[in-house]
Design a protein around this motif. Structure first.
Motif, PDB file in Angstrom:
ATOM      1  N   GLY A  72      24.045  59.044  63.821  1.00 48.28           N
ATOM      2  CA  GLY A  72      22.935  58.157  64.112  1.00 48.28           C
ATOM      3  C   GLY A  72      21.774  58.319  63.170  1.00 48.28           C
ATOM      4  N   THR A  73      20.746  57.538  63.442  1.00 47.18           N
ATOM      5  CA  THR A  73      19.482  57.624  62.733  1.00 47.18           C
ATOM      6  C   THR A  73      18.369  57.519  63.756  1.00 47.18           C
ATOM      7  N   SER A  74      17.293  58.225  63.517  1.00 47.51           N
ATOM      8  CA  SER A  74      16.150  58.146  64.432  1.00 47.51           C
ATOM      9  C   SER A  74      15.243  56.977  64.099  1.00 47.51           C
ATOM     10  N   ASP A  75      15.443  56.357  62.938  1.00 48.04           N
ATOM     11  CA  ASP A  75      14.567  55.280  62.481  1.00 48.04           C
ATOM     12  C   ASP A  75      15.408  54.273  61.698  1.00 48.04           C
ATOM     13  N   THR A  76      15.788  53.189  62.350  1.00 48.29           N
ATOM     14  CA  THR A  76      16.672  52.211  61.722  1.00 48.29           C
ATOM     15  C   THR A  76      16.040  51.580  60.488  1.00 48.29           C
ATOM     16  N   GLU A  77      14.737  51.300  60.529  1.00 48.21           N
ATOM     17  CA  GLU A  77      14.082  50.695  59.363  1.00 48.21           C
ATOM     18  C   GLU A  77      14.173  51.619  58.152  1.00 48.21           C
ATOM     19  N   ARG A  78      13.902  52.895  58.345  1.00 45.17           N
ATOM     20  CA  ARG A  78      14.008  53.846  57.239  1.00 45.17           C
ATOM     21  C   ARG A  78      15.448  53.961  56.757  1.00 45.17           C
ATOM     22  N   PHE A  79      16.391  53.986  57.701  1.00 42.05           N
ATOM     23  CA  PHE A  79      17.799  54.091  57.347  1.00 42.05           C
ATOM     24  C   PHE A  79      18.234  52.914  56.484  1.00 42.05           C
ATOM     25  N   VAL A  80      17.799  51.723  56.837  1.00 39.77           N
ATOM     26  CA  VAL A  80      18.156  50.537  56.054  1.00 39.77           C
ATOM     27  C   VAL A  80      17.608  50.632  54.637  1.00 39.77           C
ATOM     28  N   ARG A  81      16.379  51.105  54.500  1.00 39.41           N
ATOM     29  CA  ARG A  81      15.810  51.286  53.159  1.00 39.41           C
ATOM     30  C   ARG A  81      16.631  52.302  52.364  1.00 39.41           C
ATOM     31  N   ASP A  82      16.981  53.414  52.996  1.00 40.31           N
ATOM     32  CA  ASP A  82      17.753  54.443  52.311  1.00 40.31           C
ATOM     33  C   ASP A  82      19.170  53.959  51.992  1.00 40.31           C
ATOM     34  N   PHE A  83      19.732  53.190  52.903  1.00 41.62           N
ATOM     35  CA  PHE A  83      21.070  52.635  52.696  1.00 41.62           C
ATOM     36  C   PHE A  83      21.076  51.789  51.426  1.00 41.62           C
ATOM     37  N   ARG A  84      20.094  50.921  51.283  1.00 42.69           N
ATOM     38  CA  ARG A  84      20.038  50.053  50.104  1.00 42.69           C
ATOM     39  C   ARG A  84      19.724  50.830  48.835  1.00 42.69           C
ATOM     40  N   ALA A  85      18.799  51.765  48.916  1.00 51.41           N
ATOM     41  CA  ALA A  85      18.351  52.461  47.713  1.00 51.41           C
ATOM     42  C   ALA A  85      19.279  53.599  47.294  1.00 51.41           C
ATOM     43  N   LYS A  86      19.876  54.294  48.279  1.00 52.43           N
ATOM     44  CA  LYS A  86      20.621  55.512  47.967  1.00 52.43           C
ATOM     45  C   LYS A  86      22.126  55.401  48.203  1.00 52.43           C
ATOM     46  N   TRP A  87      22.545  54.610  49.195  1.00 50.67           N
ATOM     47  CA  TRP A  87      23.963  54.562  49.536  1.00 50.67           C
ATOM     48  C   TRP A  87      24.691  53.403  48.872  1.00 50.67           C
ATOM     49  N   LEU A  88      24.110  52.224  48.918  1.00 44.25           N
ATOM     50  CA  LEU A  88      24.788  51.054  48.369  1.00 44.25           C
ATOM     51  C   LEU A  88      25.132  51.223  46.885  1.00 44.25           C
ATOM     52  N   PRO A  89      24.244  51.794  46.064  1.00 48.75           N
ATOM     53  CA  PRO A  89      24.626  51.997  44.653  1.00 48.75           C
ATOM     54  C   PRO A  89      25.852  52.886  44.475  1.00 48.75           C
ATOM     55  N   VAL A  90      26.111  53.764  45.433  1.00 43.93           N
ATOM     56  CA  VAL A  90      27.252  54.672  45.347  1.00 43.93           C
ATOM     57  C   VAL A  90      28.569  53.945  45.645  1.00 43.93           C
ATOM     58  N   VAL A  91      28.533  52.972  46.559  1.00 41.41           N
ATOM     59  CA  VAL A  91      29.774  52.357  47.034  1.00 41.41           C
ATOM     60  C   VAL A  91      29.945  50.895  46.642  1.00 41.41           C
ATOM     61  N   ALA A  92      28.917  50.271  46.071  1.00 41.80           N
ATOM     62  CA  ALA A  92      28.984  48.830  45.785  1.00 41.80           C
ATOM     63  C   ALA A  92      30.121  48.471  44.846  1.00 41.80           C
ATOM     64  N   GLU A  93      30.335  49.287  43.821  1.00 47.68           N
ATOM     65  CA  GLU A  93      31.405  48.988  42.869  1.00 47.68           C
ATOM     66  C   GLU A  93      32.774  49.124  43.507  1.00 47.68           C
ATOM     67  N   ARG A  94      32.898  50.045  44.443  1.00 44.79           N
ATOM     68  CA  ARG A  94      34.172  50.253  45.150  1.00 44.79           C
ATOM     69  C   ARG A  94      34.475  49.093  46.094  1.00 44.79           C
ATOM     70  N   HIS A  95      33.425  48.445  46.590  1.00 39.40           N
ATOM     71  CA  HIS A  95      33.591  47.325  47.533  1.00 39.40           C
ATOM     72  C   HIS A  95      32.789  46.134  47.014  1.00 39.40           C
ATOM     73  N   PRO A  96      33.272  45.429  45.987  1.00 35.41           N
ATOM     74  CA  PRO A  96      32.503  44.320  45.409  1.00 35.41           C
ATOM     75  C   PRO A  96      32.299  43.189  46.407  1.00 35.41           C
ATOM     76  N   LEU A  97      31.146  42.567  46.309  1.00 32.04           N
ATOM     77  CA  LEU A  97      30.802  41.470  47.212  1.00 32.04           C
ATOM     78  C   LEU A  97      31.733  40.292  46.964  1.00 32.04           C
ATOM     79  N   PRO A  98      32.371  39.779  48.018  1.00 34.41           N
ATOM     80  CA  PRO A  98      33.290  38.645  47.825  1.00 34.41           C
ATOM     81  C   PRO A  98      32.518  37.363  47.526  1.00 34.41           C
ATOM     82  N   GLY A  99      33.159  36.477  46.804  1.00 31.79           N
ATOM     83  CA  GLY A  99      32.532  35.195  46.527  1.00 31.79           C
ATOM     84  C   GLY A  99      32.784  34.203  47.651  1.00 31.79           C
ATOM     85  N   GLY A 100      31.844  33.294  47.851  1.00 32.37           N
ATOM     86  CA  GLY A 100      32.008  32.261  48.861  1.00 32.37           C
ATOM     87  C   GLY A 100      31.803  32.768  50.271  1.00 32.37           C
ATOM     88  N   GLU A 101      32.174  31.955  51.227  1.00 29.29           N
ATOM     89  CA  GLU A 101      32.030  32.289  52.649  1.00 29.29           C
ATOM     90  C   GLU A 101      33.097  33.317  53.035  1.00 29.29           C
TER      91      GLU A 101
END
Length: 203
Positions: A72-101
Motif C-alpha cells: 500500500g501507500t499512505s498517500d495516493t497523490e504522492r504515490f502517483v507522482r513517484d510512480f510517474r517520475a520514478k517507476w514508469l521510466p523503469v518499465v515503460a519500454e518493457r510495456h509500450p503504450l498501445p496505439g488506438g483504443e
C-alpha cells in the motif's frame, strides 16, 4: 512445515510477488491465460509498491517463500507522482503504450500503467491511503488475509493515514464478502464502471 508468518517485504521476494499477482489476477483466479505479458500486472499492482513504499509492504511467508502479500501507500497523490517520475521510466519500454483504443486485456492494463493519474479520484479524497492484497488460494480462508490487513492498517495509521481505500472488480463476489467482514464499506464514485470502491478507517 513451519507455520506461516507475516514479515516485511524483502527484495528477494520480488519473483514470488509477481507469481502471486498473476495467480490471483483474474477476479481472484489465475490470470496467466488472460494476459500475454506475464509481467504487466505485477509491474502495475505489486512491484511499484514494494519498490516505492517498502515500509508498507508485507508478505505471508510459509517458511520457505512468500505465499501472499499486502502492499500500500499512505498517500495516493504522492504515490502517483513517484510512480510517474520514478517507476514508469523503469518499465515503460518493457510495456509500450498501445496505439488506438485499447481492445485487449493487455492493452487496457498497459494504458492504465501509462496513466497513473487514473488512481486519483475526487470521491476518494477522504481516503488518502490505498492497498492491494493477494493470497494464493491454498492460504485463503484461514485468517491470513485479516492478519495481513491488520498489519498494514497499523503501519498506515502510524504513517498518519487515518483512512484507506481499495478498488476491486465488482464481479469478484468472494473478495467483496471478505472485505465486508473486515469492516470496509462502499464509497460512492460517479461512473464506477465494472469496479467497486471500498474504504474504512485504519484504526
Amino acid at each position: 512445515m513451519s507455520p506461516a508468518i507475516i514479515r516485511q517485504y524483502r527484495p528477494e521476494d520480488r519473483a514470488a510477488l509477481s507469481e502471486i499477482c498473476m495467480l490471483t489476477g483474474d477476479n481472484g483466479g489465475d490470470a496467466r491465460g488472460v494476459y500475454r505479458d506475464q509481467e504487466l500486472l505485477p509491474d502495475l499492482f505489486a512491484a511499484p509498491y514494494a519498490t516505492l513504499e517498502p515500509d508498507l509492504a508485507f508478505v505471508l511467508d510459509d517458511g520457505g517463500r512468500a505465499v501472499g502479500y499486502v502492499l500500500g501507500t499512505s498517500d495516493t497523490e504522492r504515490f502517483v507522482r513517484d510512480f510517474r517520475a520514478k517507476w514508469l521510466p523503469v518499465v515503460a519500454e518493457r510495456h509500450p503504450l498501445p496505439g488506438g483504443e485499447p481492445g485487449t486485456p493487455d492493452a487496457v492494463m498497459t494504458a492504465f500503467l501509462h496513466q497513473p493519474e487514473m488512481m486519483l479520484n475526487p470521491a476518494l479524497a477522504d481516503y488518502p491511503a490505498h492497498l492491494h492484497i493477494d493470497l494464493l488460494p491454498g492460504y485463503q480462508g484461514h485468517g491470513h488475509g485479516r492478519a495481513l490487513l491488520t498489519t498494514l492498517f497499523a503501519a498506515l495509521n502510524k504513517a498518519g493515514a487515518e483512512k484507506v481505500h481499495l478498488v476491486m472488480s465488482t464481479a469478484n463476489t468472494n473478495a467483496r464478502a471478505f472485505y465486508d467482514r473486515i469492516g470496509f464499506h462502499e464509497i460512492a464514485v460517479p461512473d464506477p464502471g465494472p469496479l467497486t470502491f471500498l474504504g474504512r478507517s485504519t484504526a
